[in-house]
Design an enzyme around this catalytic site. Sequence first.
Site, PDB file in Angstrom:
ATOM      1  N   LYS A 131     -57.758 -26.189 -14.703  1.00 45.72           N
ATOM      2  CA  LYS A 131     -57.482 -24.977 -15.484  1.00 45.72           C
ATOM      3  C   LYS A 131     -57.414 -25.305 -16.967  1.00 45.72           C
ATOM      4  O   LYS A 131     -57.071 -26.437 -17.363  1.00 45.72           O
ATOM      5  CB  LYS A 131     -56.193 -24.297 -15.036  1.00 45.72           C
ATOM      6  CG  LYS A 131     -54.882 -25.066 -15.305  1.00 45.72           C
ATOM      7  CD  LYS A 131     -54.255 -24.806 -16.654  1.00 45.72           C
ATOM      8  CE  LYS A 131     -53.128 -25.775 -16.965  1.00 45.72           C
ATOM      9  NZ  LYS A 131     -52.935 -26.237 -18.260  1.00 45.72           N
ATOM     10  N   ASP A 161     -47.945 -24.433 -12.290  1.00 47.29           N
ATOM     11  CA  ASP A 161     -49.377 -24.091 -12.315  1.00 47.29           C
ATOM     12  C   ASP A 161     -49.985 -23.994 -10.917  1.00 47.29           C
ATOM     13  O   ASP A 161     -51.139 -23.592 -10.778  1.00 47.29           O
ATOM     14  CB  ASP A 161     -50.176 -25.173 -13.065  1.00 47.29           C
ATOM     15  CG  ASP A 161     -49.803 -25.281 -14.532  1.00 47.29           C
ATOM     16  OD1 ASP A 161     -49.206 -24.330 -15.067  1.00 47.29           O
ATOM     17  OD2 ASP A 161     -50.131 -26.314 -15.141  1.00 47.29           O
TER      18      ASP A 161
HETATM   19  P1  ATP Z   1     -50.388 -29.853 -16.636  1.00 45.76           P
HETATM   20  O1  ATP Z   1     -51.558 -29.339 -17.382  1.00 45.76           O
HETATM   21  O2  ATP Z   1     -50.077 -29.060 -15.369  1.00 45.76           O
HETATM   22  O3  ATP Z   1     -49.167 -30.073 -17.436  1.00 45.76           O
HETATM   23  P2  ATP Z   1     -51.605 -32.417 -16.628  1.00 45.76           P
HETATM   24  O4  ATP Z   1     -53.032 -32.083 -16.393  1.00 45.76           O
HETATM   25  O5  ATP Z   1     -51.230 -32.741 -18.028  1.00 45.76           O
HETATM   26  O6  ATP Z   1     -50.712 -31.270 -16.035  1.00 45.76           O
HETATM   27  P3  ATP Z   1     -51.512 -33.930 -14.191  1.00 45.76           P
HETATM   28  O7  ATP Z   1     -52.735 -34.748 -14.081  1.00 45.76           O
HETATM   29  O8  ATP Z   1     -51.448 -32.685 -13.418  1.00 45.76           O
HETATM   30  O9  ATP Z   1     -51.217 -33.624 -15.743  1.00 45.76           O
HETATM   31  O10 ATP Z   1     -50.292 -34.843 -13.768  1.00 45.76           O
HETATM   32  C1  ATP Z   1     -49.169 -35.159 -14.504  1.00 45.76           C
HETATM   33  C2  ATP Z   1     -48.401 -36.230 -13.773  1.00 45.76           C
HETATM   34  O11 ATP Z   1     -48.134 -35.828 -12.426  1.00 45.76           O
HETATM   35  C3  ATP Z   1     -49.186 -37.528 -13.630  1.00 45.76           C
HETATM   36  O12 ATP Z   1     -48.999 -38.350 -14.735  1.00 45.76           O
HETATM   37  C4  ATP Z   1     -48.603 -38.136 -12.363  1.00 45.76           C
HETATM   38  O13 ATP Z   1     -47.497 -38.936 -12.669  1.00 45.76           O
HETATM   39  C5  ATP Z   1     -48.080 -36.951 -11.553  1.00 45.76           C
HETATM   40  N1  ATP Z   1     -48.894 -36.704 -10.329  1.00 45.76           N
HETATM   41  C6  ATP Z   1     -48.450 -36.665  -9.073  1.00 45.76           C
HETATM   42  N2  ATP Z   1     -49.426 -36.409  -8.193  1.00 45.76           N
HETATM   43  C7  ATP Z   1     -50.548 -36.290  -8.905  1.00 45.76           C
HETATM   44  C8  ATP Z   1     -51.894 -36.021  -8.560  1.00 45.76           C
HETATM   45  N3  ATP Z   1     -52.304 -35.831  -7.295  1.00 45.76           N
HETATM   46  N4  ATP Z   1     -52.788 -35.982  -9.560  1.00 45.76           N
HETATM   47  C9  ATP Z   1     -52.388 -36.150 -10.840  1.00 45.76           C
HETATM   48  N5  ATP Z   1     -51.139 -36.402 -11.213  1.00 45.76           N
HETATM   49  C10 ATP Z   1     -50.210 -36.464 -10.273  1.00 45.76           C
END
Ligand code: ATP
Length: 316
Positions: A27, A154
């Site tokens: 997203k 989200d």
């Molecule tokens: P958002 O935009 O929702 O804030 P993001 O894209 O910045 O999220 P994500 O990749 O969703 O970040 O993940 C943030 C943290 O969640 C990662 O650093 C990790 O520690 C934890 N995590 C747990 N499970 C997962 C997964 N399946 N994929 C990614 N991160 C995960």
Amino acid sequence: MTEAWRPDGEDERRGAMGPVKVRVPAKVNLHLGVGPLRRDGYHELNTVYHAISIYDELTARRGDTLTLTMEGEGTGELALDDSNLVMRAAHALAGYAGVLPHARLHLRKQIPLAGGLAGGSADAAATLVACDALWGTGLTRDELAGIAADLGSDVPFLIHGGTALGTGRGEAVSPVLARPTSWYWVVAIADGGLSTPAAYRELDRLREAGTAGPPLGATDALLAALRQRDPRVLAATLGNDLQDAALAMRPALAETLKAGEAAGALAGLVSGSGPTCVFLAENGARAERIAAELTAAEVCREVRVAHGPVAGARIV
Ligand code: ATP
């Protein structure tokens, strides 16, 4: 191949004999308005989510225990134990439905870790949809959305997909009715991630110091722009209250945003809490040209072209 749930089958024969493969998008937030910090530690959000064509894929097979393997983005970095959102989602669904959380799960990850593209939430949404089919638990969309909201703000949107308004801490999602238009995006993926809680803390700090920009406020202009088909109109209404915080934490992103705009993007913004930057292009061909120029500018790890809106977590 998946089999449909068989209402006349015995319990252990319910659900798919497997494998169930689910594709789930990343997203971006077309508008991310961050309101005051609530007493529960979350900020009140006013956001417009938009699902784009960068996908993770989760495959669920029958198993005697719950296991998770993965390939792609984040392999070797991301823990595969019960802290992983995939495992948490499987346990949450099994607990809710009163079934044993037994499955062999495999994640193919293309959404970068901690990129501001909600990859972890996407994986949780994919797991709920995949295990619901594998186990034949047959939950309604509303029940799935309830479990999703407990897993992360989200997650409900990533079950939905499309373009949707998010309120509360982002978990209350209602679809945006817009003309069926595809928007073209160039996605600049940075080296390394940014922590979402740290970005919110930084925004609070900037606001307290009086150095944050004025808050975005209502989504009206963006919602009106979505009803038109003109990307120039949409470009003028994109905004992200977390962008100043992401730029403060990662000043090099200013170069990325400048390079995208110099390459002909109509607008560029940080996605969610960053560090991914997204650029709106006039059309698909233009997006390819901007992507080539951005790649040549060497201002990020990887450049991808995507379109949106796309569906949420779906069995493929
Ligand atoms: P958002 O935009 O929702 O804030 P993001 O894209 O910045 O999220 P994500 O990749 O969703 O970040 O993940 C943030 C943290 O969640 C990662 O650093 C990790 O520690 C934890 N995590 C747990 N499970 C997962 C997964 N399946 N994929 C990614 N991160 C995960």
